[in-house]
Design a protein around this motif. Structure first.
Motif, PDB file in Angstrom:
ATOM      1  N   LYS A 213       0.877  -1.184   0.000  1.00 30.98           N
ATOM      2  CA  LYS A 213       0.000   0.000   0.000  1.00 30.98           C
ATOM      3  C   LYS A 213       0.909   1.227   0.000  1.00 30.98           C
ATOM      4  N   PRO A 214       1.495   1.543  -1.152  1.00 30.44           N
ATOM      5  CA  PRO A 214       2.500   2.614  -1.189  1.00 30.44           C
ATOM      6  C   PRO A 214       1.932   3.948  -0.706  1.00 30.44           C
ATOM      7  N   ARG A 215       2.712   4.595   0.203  1.00 27.78           N
ATOM      8  CA  ARG A 215       2.298   5.878   0.788  1.00 27.78           C
ATOM      9  C   ARG A 215       3.165   7.036   0.323  1.00 27.78           C
ATOM     10  N   ALA A 216       4.436   6.764   0.003  1.00 28.75           N
ATOM     11  CA  ALA A 216       5.341   7.848  -0.378  1.00 28.75           C
ATOM     12  C   ALA A 216       6.500   7.301  -1.191  1.00 28.75           C
ATOM     13  N   ILE A 217       6.918   8.081  -2.169  1.00 30.29           N
ATOM     14  CA  ILE A 217       8.130   7.799  -2.938  1.00 30.29           C
ATOM     15  C   ILE A 217       9.215   8.691  -2.356  1.00 30.29           C
ATOM     16  N   TYR A 218      10.396   8.110  -2.123  1.00 31.60           N
ATOM     17  CA  TYR A 218      11.470   8.884  -1.525  1.00 31.60           C
ATOM     18  C   TYR A 218      12.820   8.515  -2.118  1.00 31.60           C
ATOM     19  N   VAL A 219      13.792   9.389  -1.857  1.00 32.36           N
ATOM     20  CA  VAL A 219      15.177   9.162  -2.256  1.00 32.36           C
ATOM     21  C   VAL A 219      15.972   8.892  -0.976  1.00 32.36           C
ATOM     22  N   PRO A 220      16.592   7.723  -0.849  1.00 34.29           N
ATOM     23  CA  PRO A 220      17.396   7.443   0.339  1.00 34.29           C
ATOM     24  C   PRO A 220      18.648   8.336   0.390  1.00 34.29           C
ATOM     25  N   VAL A 221      19.100   8.589   1.604  1.00 32.73           N
ATOM     26  CA  VAL A 221      20.297   9.390   1.829  1.00 32.73           C
ATOM     27  C   VAL A 221      21.459   8.458   2.122  1.00 32.73           C
ATOM     28  N   GLU A 222      22.556   8.687   1.426  1.00 32.86           N
ATOM     29  CA  GLU A 222      23.799   7.974   1.706  1.00 32.86           C
ATOM     30  C   GLU A 222      24.684   8.957   2.453  1.00 32.86           C
ATOM     31  N   ALA A 223      24.956   8.664   3.716  1.00 31.77           N
ATOM     32  CA  ALA A 223      25.687   9.620   4.547  1.00 31.77           C
ATOM     33  C   ALA A 223      26.578   8.883   5.536  1.00 31.77           C
ATOM     34  N   PRO A 224      27.584   9.580   6.030  1.00 29.31           N
ATOM     35  CA  PRO A 224      28.431   8.974   7.066  1.00 29.31           C
ATOM     36  C   PRO A 224      27.658   8.860   8.377  1.00 29.31           C
TER      37      PRO A 224
ATOM     38  N   PRO B 107       0.360  -0.517  -6.629  1.00 32.20           N
ATOM     39  CA  PRO B 107       1.754  -0.912  -6.427  1.00 32.20           C
ATOM     40  C   PRO B 107       2.500  -1.122  -7.745  1.00 32.20           C
ATOM     41  N   ARG B 108       1.823  -1.645  -8.758  1.00 31.83           N
ATOM     42  CA  ARG B 108       2.477  -1.872 -10.051  1.00 31.83           C
ATOM     43  C   ARG B 108       2.923  -0.551 -10.691  1.00 31.83           C
ATOM     44  N   THR B 109       2.102   0.479 -10.560  1.00 29.43           N
ATOM     45  CA  THR B 109       2.456   1.792 -11.092  1.00 29.43           C
ATOM     46  C   THR B 109       3.715   2.312 -10.413  1.00 29.43           C
ATOM     47  N   VAL B 110       3.778   2.152  -9.095  1.00 33.33           N
ATOM     48  CA  VAL B 110       4.948   2.604  -8.343  1.00 33.33           C
ATOM     49  C   VAL B 110       6.173   1.782  -8.729  1.00 33.33           C
ATOM     50  N   ALA B 111       6.004   0.479  -8.855  1.00 35.16           N
ATOM     51  CA  ALA B 111       7.121  -0.386  -9.247  1.00 35.16           C
ATOM     52  C   ALA B 111       7.664   0.010 -10.615  1.00 35.16           C
ATOM     53  N   ASP B 112       6.786   0.311 -11.554  1.00 35.19           N
ATOM     54  CA  ASP B 112       7.228   0.750 -12.886  1.00 35.19           C
ATOM     55  C   ASP B 112       7.987   2.069 -12.802  1.00 35.19           C
TER      56      ASP B 112
END
Length: 177
Positions: free
Chosen positions: A80-91, A131-136
């Motif tokens: 049940k997708p709620r949000a699309i996000y970009v993960p942070v790569e940090a020290p 969910p399929r739309t988000v996966a695409d």
């Protein structure tokens, strides 16, 4: 006092690259580029006294500046997708900074954050998106990577009580040395 939270700002050039990721998901409410941020600690709706206490305590934090990057795309909510996000790569200093914010907020009597900290930049909030739309969408744009950028300060943000929260206002800024 409005709803408060602490966070890191996203530089304009990184925000411009994130803007290119918008679109292609029917029903998504895309975050405005000026509202991109990395939350450190959600504080919530507090009275003026608590707001002043939060602002004062944050001024006692002494941490070094550091570099971080945004890498990939992901979704909160699974089936049940709620949000699309970009993960942070940090020290690890990012997690240490966030943990210090958490300790300070608990010291003034705020409830502990109930979720594990997962640094990210929210791109869109979803409602009844397949969910399929988000996966695409993730498959098509998931190789996103920002150039490294420097976190030289953290800020105390306020927001209005609304769906999606923004626009966000910087109430106070605190340098990272």
């Amino acid at each position: 006092m409005p709803r408060l939270f602490t966070g890191l700002e996203i530089p304009a050039e990184i925000g411009s690259s994130l803007m290119l990721l918008r679109g292609g998901v029917p029903g998504a409410r895309w975050v405005e580029p000026g509202d991109f941020h990395i939350t450190l600690r959600f504080i919530g709706d507090v009275d003026d006294r608590v707001g002043r206490e939060v602002a004062a305590m944050l001024g006692d934090i002494r941490r070094k500046a550091f570099e971080l990057s945004l890498v990939g795309l992901d979704v909160f909510g699974g089936r049940k997708p709620r949000a699309i996000y970009v993960p942070v790569e940090a020290p690890s200093v990012l997690a240490e900074l966030q943990a210090e914010h958490e300790r300070l907020m608990q010291r003034i009597g705020l409830s502990p954050e109930g979720r594990n900290y997962r640094p990210h930049v929210t791109l869109a909030r979803l409602r009844e998106t397949a969910p399929r739309t988000v996966a695409d969408y993730l498959a098509a744009r998931g190789l996103y990577r920002s150039p490294p950028f420097r976190a030289s300060r953290f800020v105390l943000f306020s927001s209005r009580a609304s769906v999606g929260g923004g626009p966000y206002v910087v109430e106070a800024a605190y340098p990272l040395l």
